[in-house]
Design a protein around this motif. Structure first.
Motif, PDB file in Angstrom:
ATOM      1  N   GLY A   1      40.257  52.188  70.469  1.00 22.10           N
ATOM      2  CA  GLY A   1      41.738  52.008  70.816  1.00 22.10           C
ATOM      3  C   GLY A   1      42.446  53.005  69.564  1.00 22.10           C
ATOM      4  N   THR A   2      43.597  52.091  69.242  1.00 22.99           N
ATOM      5  CA  THR A   2      44.546  52.700  68.148  1.00 22.99           C
ATOM      6  C   THR A   2      43.908  52.609  66.761  1.00 22.99           C
ATOM      7  N   SER A   3      44.197  53.746  66.165  1.00 22.27           N
ATOM      8  CA  SER A   3      43.899  53.808  64.574  1.00 22.27           C
ATOM      9  C   SER A   3      45.045  53.433  64.049  1.00 22.27           C
TER      10      SER A   3
ATOM     11  N   CYS B   1      42.815  43.492  69.731  1.00 20.42           N
ATOM     12  CA  CYS B   1      42.933  43.967  70.890  1.00 20.42           C
ATOM     13  C   CYS B   1      42.818  45.582  70.622  1.00 20.42           C
ATOM     14  N   SER B   2      42.569  46.398  71.631  1.00 21.80           N
ATOM     15  CA  SER B   2      42.448  47.707  71.319  1.00 21.80           C
ATOM     16  C   SER B   2      43.435  48.942  71.434  1.00 21.80           C
ATOM     17  N   GLY B   3      44.658  48.049  72.205  1.00 21.66           N
ATOM     18  CA  GLY B   3      45.476  49.158  72.315  1.00 21.66           C
ATOM     19  C   GLY B   3      45.712  50.059  73.417  1.00 21.66           C
ATOM     20  N   VAL B   4      44.447  50.166  74.192  1.00 17.82           N
ATOM     21  CA  VAL B   4      44.253  50.961  75.288  1.00 17.82           C
ATOM     22  C   VAL B   4      44.017  49.941  76.711  1.00 17.82           C
ATOM     23  N   SER B   5      44.259  50.513  77.769  1.00 19.10           N
ATOM     24  CA  SER B   5      43.941  49.625  78.880  1.00 19.10           C
ATOM     25  C   SER B   5      42.516  49.772  79.233  1.00 19.10           C
TER      26      SER B   5
END
Length: 807
Positions: free
Chosen positions: A737-739, A790-794
């Motif tokens: 997900g988000t860095s 959480c990853s920040g992606v769906s």
């Protein structure tokens, strides 16, 4: 010369022995003028009259209470129950005669009441007037003191009528009060008239009839419940659940015989129902009528008390038919209620509990297969101090290992134990053996299959500090799928084993592995770990981080208020949860350092201190993989010191996997600390750096494809490892997900699939990982900041894990 004259003459001689020995009566005669009756008791003080050289022979005249008789020598007031005098000052070569009248010719049991400060072998014997030794040598035990009285027995055969018996003192150091003669029963017979059937249970109270010297030998007659049988000795009401009577007052040298009728020749497990307040080594053995030791030495465990019962088991081989077995008491301090004989169905080996152990999984050492000696196991002798766990238990003892229960000890060259397992999938497995040994043992054991093939090679056991100080050694085996039997072969003795766990292992030793990081500092309670691993489906995990506290040479988990061994997170010990994961076949690695911390080498002043610190981690958690996440500036000499410590740690723990997790750019690792310098120091120290794990994240290139950058950096890293002269395999750790770049960069589910396929195509990659399991959910879709939870992606929960799981 009258009595007064003789006394005057003796007094005039003062203490001259020459005078004393010439004070003699005309002839040897019974004391008091009448021979002592047999059967009956002969008091030691009533030796014959006649004086030195006739009624007795002494080297010196002693005694402190010689007023009993005018020619008294070596007599003193006694505390024995009958009162009067005992005889002391015994010495080799002395003797005393006693005239007796035997009512009936036959065999007699002679019970001597004796006392001694220390044991005397071959203390005395009884002879007749021709000098024939009637009794054989009689030993006197250590009774505790000169006036602490016990009885010892011998057997003599006497003709009828008046005769003279001599007590010959063969060695000194004991006192004697009396000798009681009792006629021995003419023949031995089974109690109740019928031999006890085998297989079956033999009550200890049902020893054969025939009495002392024939059915049993006891040094003293005891017992508090002898109403059960007219010739009962050493019996008491049993507190066991089975009731009845037990046999106690055990003593070295005593024995009891039992006539049995064996239905079928063969091997039998004998379970002794015993009780003892303290453990007794070499408590007993069973012999046959020819004196052959059938069982070997049987140890008695500490059960808690005389009325607290447990089972110990030995193995005997018996012919068919009626025969006499003897239970020999080799050391005192235990009670026995019964002996149960169960046939060993050789060739009838079965998994313990009826079900093979599922692999991956943990095999407990105490759960060897049933079937007994020659089938489920082969041992040279039956030992063990906690055999209540199973009726055919051998070589088991209560363990201090984290899993509790029993460990298997008393290892010896040539012994073996079999274990039935069921392997879920054919392939290569890492086997982690939990072992203990006071001294290092080379070529301690190996695992073989049913055809005898050595699967593991020779396994060494390091010195752990004691038989209950536990560590883990590892090996690799290749197993087919399905049910099979493995044999744990003891090649050299001197070690204990608690269990051995089969896992798909680290990628270094057993193929590729997916092992995500899990940060304990994000958890409220260590008991969340099993649920997280179960949800992700991962078969391995890297737990993070151990870091020094307050700049000290120690280690602590994030979220735990104290350094190891303190590891309680919330309500649960981290160690308890690690053990639970390992029991399910999950490989657990432990990582030190991290973005916010150091590993222990930063504050331990020497390599030896660093080694000892990480040995304590291995000992506490029984892991076979340590990771070092190196991101912070390092102190002077730290990389070299760490590498030296880990090289020595690996040597002390064969099979230990070491990985370095290092920052990675598209051009590979950093040149310097937290990069190529760490590789060079590993090479210099001789460290087998198994995995170099690149953190393929935070590349900082806006719009670049994250999978492509991870592949480029990893390929460059692999060349750097080769250039350093290392044979390490490569790991890839991504950030789902988000860095934390600005603007944000995303490592997507599609990127994960791309990296998986690339890793599978490049054999030097053996580890896929990501930071961290807590992020592997879609709880914050569209987030532009790096989140811990959480990853920040769906995505669905654990979707990144499901992609990498197939690696």
């Amino acid at each position: 010369m009258g009595i007064k004259d003789r006394l005057s003459f003796a007094a005039g001689c003062v203490a001259l022995l020459l005078c004393a020995v010439n004070v003699a009566y005309a002839a040897d005669a019974p004391s008091g003028g009448t021979p002592a009756a047999i059967p009956g008791t002969v008091l030691a003080e009533k030796y014959d009259t006649g004086g030195q050289g006739s009624a007795y022979n002494v080297a010196s005249v002693n005694g402190t209470d010689n007023g009993y008789r005018p020619d008294g020598v070596d007599l003193q007031t006694t505390t024995a129950t009958g009162g009067g005098n005992d005889m002391g000052w015994t010495a080799a070569g002395q003797w005393f005669k006693y005239t007796v009248n035997v009512a009936t010719a036959g065999t007699y049991i002679v019970t001597f009441e004796v006392a001694a400060e220390s044991a005397v072998s071959d203390a005395f014997h009884v002879s007749n007037s021709t000098g024939t030794n009637l009794s054989g040598p009689v030993a006197v035990p250590d009774t505790g003191g000169w006036q602490d009285w016990v009885t010892v027995t011998a057997t003599v055969t006497l003709p009828a009528g008046t005769q003279t018996l001599t007590i010959d003192q063969d060695n000194g150091g004991w006192n004697i009060y009396s000798a009681a003669f009792v006629a021995a029963t003419s023949s031995e017979a089974p109690y109740g008239g019928t031999p006890a059937p085998v297989p079956g249970t033999v009550d200890a109270s049902n020893y054969d009839t025939g009495g002392q010297g024939i059915a049993y030998i006891v040094t003293s007659v005891n017992g508090t419940a002898d109403s059960y049988r007219s010739d009962g000795v050493d019996l008491e009401v049993a507190s066991d659940t089975t009731g009845g009577y037990d046999l106690g007052w055990t003593s070295a040298g005593q024995w009891f015989r039992y006539t049995v009728d064996v239905a079928t020749a063969g091997v039998y497990n004998v379970t002794f129902r015993v009780a003892a307040p303290t453990a007794v080594t070499d408590g007993l053995h069973i012999s046959n009528s020819s004196g052959t030791d059938l069982s070997g030495s049987v140890n008695i465990p500490e059960t808690g008390g005389w009325g607290d019962w447990a089972d110990v088991t030995a193995t005997v081989t018996l012919p068919a038919g009626e025969q006499v077995l003897t239970v020999n008491q080799d050391n005192a301090g235990w009670n026995v209620n019964y002996l149960e004989f169960v046939p060993v169905e050789t060739g009838g080996e079965e998994p313990y509990g009826g079900t093979p152990v599922v692999i991956p999984g943990t095999v407990l050492a105490e759960n060897y297969d049933t079937g007994g000696q020659g089938a489920g196991y082969n041992v040279a002798s039956v030992n063990g101090s906690d055999n209540s766990y199973r009726s055919d238990g051998v070589d088991l003892e209560t363990t201090s290992a984290p899993g509790g229960g029993n460990d298997l000890g008393w290892t010896a060259s040539g012994q073996w134990f079999k274990y039935s397992i069921s392997v879920a999938d054919a392939g290569k497995y890492t086997v982690s053996f939990e072992v203990a040994a006071p001294n290092a043992v080379t070529d301690a054991f190996h695992l073989s299959n049913s055809s005898g093939t050595n699967l593991t090679g020779s396994i060494n056991v390091p010195a752990t500090g004691g038989y209950q100080a536990w560590t883990t050694v590892t090996a690799t085996v290749t197993l087919p799928a399905g049910e099979q039997v493995l044999t744990l072969n003891q090649d050299n003795g001197g070690w204990n084993i608690d269990d051995f766990a089969f896992s798909t292992g680290s990628g270094v030793t057993a193929g590729n592995v997916f092992a995500p990081f899990e940060y304990l500092g994000d958890l409220n309670d260590a008991n969340q770990l099993p649920g997280i691993l179960s949800g992700s489906g991962a078969k391995a995990v890297i737990l993070a981080f151990l870091v020094p506290q307050s700049n000290e040479c120690d280690l602590a988990w994030g979220g735990v208020n104290g350094a190891l061994p303190d590891d309680t997170l919330g309500s649960t010990s981290v160690g308890t949860e690690i053990a639970a994961l390992q029991a399910k076949g999950i490989t657990v690695a432990i990582s030190s350092g991290g973005a916010g911390g150091q590993d222990g080498s930063a504050y331990c002043s020497t390599a030896a201190e660093t080694q000892a610190l990480y040995q304590s981690v291995i000992d506490q958690y029984h892991v076979t993989w340590l990771d070092f996440d190196l991101e912070n500036p390092q102190t002077s000499g730290q990389p070299a010191r760490r590498a030296q410590a880990l090289a020595a740690l690996q040597k002390a723990n064969p099979g230990l996997v070491i990985s370095y997790t290092l920052p990675l750019g598209t051009g590979g690792l950093n040149n310097g600390d937290n990069g190529t310098t760490d590789l060079a120091d590993a090479k210099s120290a001789g460290l087998n750096l198994n995995i170099v794990n690149g953190m393929a994240m935070d590349f900082g290139n806006e719009g670049a494809d994250q999978a492509t950058e991870a592949e480029e950096g990893t390929a460059a890293e692999e060349q750097q490892v080769k250039a350093a002269g290392l044979t390490s395999t490569i790991g890839i750790t991504v950030l789902p997900g988000t860095s934390d770049d600005d603007p944000p960069v995303y490592f997507t589910l599609a990127n994960a699939t791309t990296v998986l396929n690339w890793a599978k195509a490049n054999s030097y990659v053996t580890l896929l990982s990501f930071w961290e399991l807590n992020r592997d959910n879609g709880g914050c879709p569209g987030s532009t900041t790096d989140e811990d939870t959480c990853s920040g992606v769906s995505q669905s929960n654990y979707e990144f894990s499901s992609i990498f799981d197939v690696f």
